[in-house]
Scaffold this active site. Structure first.
Site, PDB file in Angstrom:
ATOM      1  N   HIS A  22      21.822  -9.711  -5.612  1.00  0.00           N
ATOM      2  CA  HIS A  22      21.464  -9.830  -4.197  1.00  0.00           C
ATOM      3  C   HIS A  22      21.803  -8.536  -3.458  1.00  0.00           C
ATOM      4  O   HIS A  22      22.561  -7.710  -3.949  1.00  0.00           O
ATOM      5  CB  HIS A  22      22.206 -11.006  -3.546  1.00  0.00           C
ATOM      6  CG  HIS A  22      21.618 -12.342  -3.899  1.00  0.00           C
ATOM      7  ND1 HIS A  22      21.902 -12.984  -5.082  1.00  0.00           N
ATOM      8  CD2 HIS A  22      20.743 -13.144  -3.234  1.00  0.00           C
ATOM      9  CE1 HIS A  22      21.227 -14.130  -5.126  1.00  0.00           C
ATOM     10  NE2 HIS A  22      20.515 -14.251  -4.023  1.00  0.00           N
ATOM     11  N   LYS A  26      25.423  -9.498   1.150  1.00  0.00           N
ATOM     12  CA  LYS A  26      25.723 -10.896   0.803  1.00  0.00           C
ATOM     13  C   LYS A  26      27.226 -11.079   0.640  1.00  0.00           C
ATOM     14  O   LYS A  26      27.887 -10.301  -0.042  1.00  0.00           O
ATOM     15  CB  LYS A  26      24.988 -11.318  -0.474  1.00  0.00           C
ATOM     16  CG  LYS A  26      25.219 -12.786  -0.805  1.00  0.00           C
ATOM     17  CD  LYS A  26      24.231 -13.301  -1.826  1.00  0.00           C
ATOM     18  CE  LYS A  26      24.509 -14.752  -2.205  1.00  0.00           C
ATOM     19  NZ  LYS A  26      24.401 -15.689  -1.078  1.00  0.00           N
TER      20      LYS A  26
HETATM   21  P1  NAD Z   1      23.051 -13.222   7.922  1.00  0.00           P
HETATM   22  O1  NAD Z   1      24.447 -12.658   7.924  1.00  0.00           O
HETATM   23  O2  NAD Z   1      21.900 -12.281   8.101  1.00  0.00           O
HETATM   24  O3  NAD Z   1      22.922 -14.337   9.057  1.00  0.00           O
HETATM   25  C1  NAD Z   1      23.882 -15.307   9.332  1.00  0.00           C
HETATM   26  C2  NAD Z   1      23.898 -15.527  10.836  1.00  0.00           C
HETATM   27  O4  NAD Z   1      24.751 -16.640  11.104  1.00  0.00           O
HETATM   28  C3  NAD Z   1      24.463 -14.311  11.604  1.00  0.00           C
HETATM   29  O5  NAD Z   1      23.579 -13.974  12.680  1.00  0.00           O
HETATM   30  C4  NAD Z   1      25.810 -14.817  12.097  1.00  0.00           C
HETATM   31  O6  NAD Z   1      26.204 -14.216  13.333  1.00  0.00           O
HETATM   32  C5  NAD Z   1      25.530 -16.311  12.233  1.00  0.00           C
HETATM   33  N1  NAD Z   1      26.757 -17.122  12.262  1.00  0.00           N
HETATM   34  C6  NAD Z   1      27.852 -16.995  11.468  1.00  0.00           C
HETATM   35  N2  NAD Z   1      28.804 -17.881  11.845  1.00  0.00           N
HETATM   36  C7  NAD Z   1      28.276 -18.587  12.877  1.00  0.00           C
HETATM   37  C8  NAD Z   1      28.779 -19.635  13.694  1.00  0.00           C
HETATM   38  N3  NAD Z   1      30.010 -20.096  13.557  1.00  0.00           N
HETATM   39  N4  NAD Z   1      27.968 -20.126  14.678  1.00  0.00           N
HETATM   40  C9  NAD Z   1      26.715 -19.639  14.868  1.00  0.00           C
HETATM   41  N5  NAD Z   1      26.194 -18.621  14.126  1.00  0.00           N
HETATM   42  C10 NAD Z   1      26.969 -18.113  13.138  1.00  0.00           C
HETATM   43  O7  NAD Z   1      22.959 -14.036   6.554  1.00  0.00           O
HETATM   44  P2  NAD Z   1      21.628 -14.597   5.859  1.00  0.00           P
HETATM   45  O8  NAD Z   1      21.177 -13.623   4.829  1.00  0.00           O
HETATM   46  O9  NAD Z   1      20.676 -15.075   6.906  1.00  0.00           O
HETATM   47  O10 NAD Z   1      22.239 -15.834   5.033  1.00  0.00           O
HETATM   48  C11 NAD Z   1      22.893 -16.893   5.707  1.00  0.00           C
HETATM   49  C12 NAD Z   1      23.313 -17.953   4.692  1.00  0.00           C
HETATM   50  O11 NAD Z   1      22.134 -18.514   4.079  1.00  0.00           O
HETATM   51  C13 NAD Z   1      24.171 -17.427   3.538  1.00  0.00           C
HETATM   52  O12 NAD Z   1      25.118 -18.426   3.203  1.00  0.00           O
HETATM   53  C14 NAD Z   1      23.168 -17.241   2.414  1.00  0.00           C
HETATM   54  O13 NAD Z   1      23.759 -17.322   1.130  1.00  0.00           O
HETATM   55  C15 NAD Z   1      22.267 -18.428   2.655  1.00  0.00           C
HETATM   56  N6  NAD Z   1      20.919 -18.326   2.085  1.00  0.00           N
HETATM   57  C16 NAD Z   1      20.400 -19.448   1.534  1.00  0.00           C
HETATM   58  C17 NAD Z   1      19.103 -19.477   1.059  1.00  0.00           C
HETATM   59  C18 NAD Z   1      18.522 -20.756   0.524  1.00  0.00           C
HETATM   60  O14 NAD Z   1      17.340 -20.787   0.112  1.00  0.00           O
HETATM   61  N7  NAD Z   1      19.296 -21.869   0.557  1.00  0.00           N
HETATM   62  C19 NAD Z   1      18.324 -18.300   1.122  1.00  0.00           C
HETATM   63  C20 NAD Z   1      18.881 -17.159   1.682  1.00  0.00           C
HETATM   64  C21 NAD Z   1      20.174 -17.180   2.183  1.00  0.00           C
END
Ligand code: NAD
Length: 245
Positions: free
Chosen positions: A133, A137
């Site tokens: 990734h 991440k």
């Molecule tokens: P990212 O860091 O770009 O975005 C996460 C967002 O959540 C940020 O804007 C952050 O400020 C916000 N955030 C964090 N804590 C918060 C809170 N307490 N209240 C409100 N907002 C909050 O990360 P990303 O790449 O978008 O990934 C996010 C999550 O999704 C990770 O856990 C990742 O592993 C997961 N993910 C899952 C899949 C899937 O298909 N299930 C796919 C991609 C990513």
């Protein structure tokens, strides 16, 4: 537009932005979006379902508020602790929840193929999972890699916590048949690569999925929210949404 009103948590993040675009593409309304520092209860009150891609540290607060307001949940966040997962499972006795480590059709097909290959190839093949990734991440291994190891473990009568070996370093000795290796690579802007390796003496089978866009995950999450709209309380995954279960 349907009656479905989404709350997008983590709306400023990579996945949050992709979910907002996917909702527009599928004609689903976004009632509110929140990120760090925004008030959850007021935003949730305007919506019928949450799509969450944030951090597992937010999980307990989000689940508790959804229970208070009776809102359904699509959870894409990964890296939950065993305690956080237990609270999600308990909430699913009262709320419809889709919890999926990966929302893409391709990866859910990889899950199915992995189960099938493990059954067909049998115990002589050593099992290893490699994921890569992007450099930002935070959790490792990926939730998808964890699901792949859980599928392999179930096929072999092994347990994730006991039999999964996270990388190798130093004088670790020869590999045993009762271990499943998992290795997390990080770098650049890789959206998500997963390879499952079945290795025997004289031959090797590798199953690989490569995601090149987050849109595939975001579109699947919005599809899951639409599917969930008329479902009773329960814990579902993307295999249920896609009819692969
Ligand atoms: P990212 O860091 O770009 O975005 C996460 C967002 O959540 C940020 O804007 C952050 O400020 C916000 N955030 C964090 N804590 C918060 C809170 N307490 N209240 C409100 N907002 C909050 O990360 P990303 O790449 O978008 O990934 C996010 C999550 O999704 C990770 O856990 C990742 O592993 C997961 N993910 C899952 C899949 C899937 O298909 N299930 C796919 C991609 C990513």
């Amino acid at each position: 537009m349907s009656d479905l009103q989404l709350l997008v948590t983590g709306c400023k993040g990579r996945m949050g932005q992709a979910v907002i675009n996917a909702a527009a593409a599928q004609g689903v309304a976004v009632g509110a979006g929140i990120d760090v520092g925004d008030a959850l209860p007021e935003a949730l009150a305007k919506c019928s379902c949450v799509i969450d891609f944030t951090s597992h540290h937010f999980s307990d607060e989000l689940v508790a508020e959804c229970l208070r307001q009776g809102r359904s949940m699509v959870i894409g966040t990964t890296g939950h602790t065993a305690e956080e997962l237990a609270r999600i499972r308990a909430a699913a006795e009262k709320l419809p929840i889709v919890l999926a480590s990966n929302f893409s059709v391709g990866v859910n097909t990889l899950f199915w193929l992995t189960r099938k290959a493990a059954e067909l190839l049998g115990p002589d093949f050593d099992l290893e999972v490699v994921e890569m990734h992007h450099r930002m991440k935070k959790d490792a291994p990926s939730g998808t890699a964890r699901t792949l190891v859980e599928i392999l473990a179930a096929a072999r009568g092994l347990e994730y916590e006991k039999d999964c070996r996270h990388g190798r370093h130093g004088d670790v000795g020869a590999r045993t048949p009762a271990e499943i290796g998992v290795h997390a690579l990080r770098g650049g802007d890789v959206v998500g690569d997963h390879t499952v390796i079945f290795a025997n003496v004289g031959e090797r089978v590798e199953l690989t999925h490569k995601a090149s866009s987050r849109d595939t995950f975001a579109g699947g999450a919005v599809r899951a929210a639409r599917w969930l709209a008329d479902k009773p309380a329960g814990l579902y995954d993307m295999q249920d949404v896609l009819g692969l279960a």
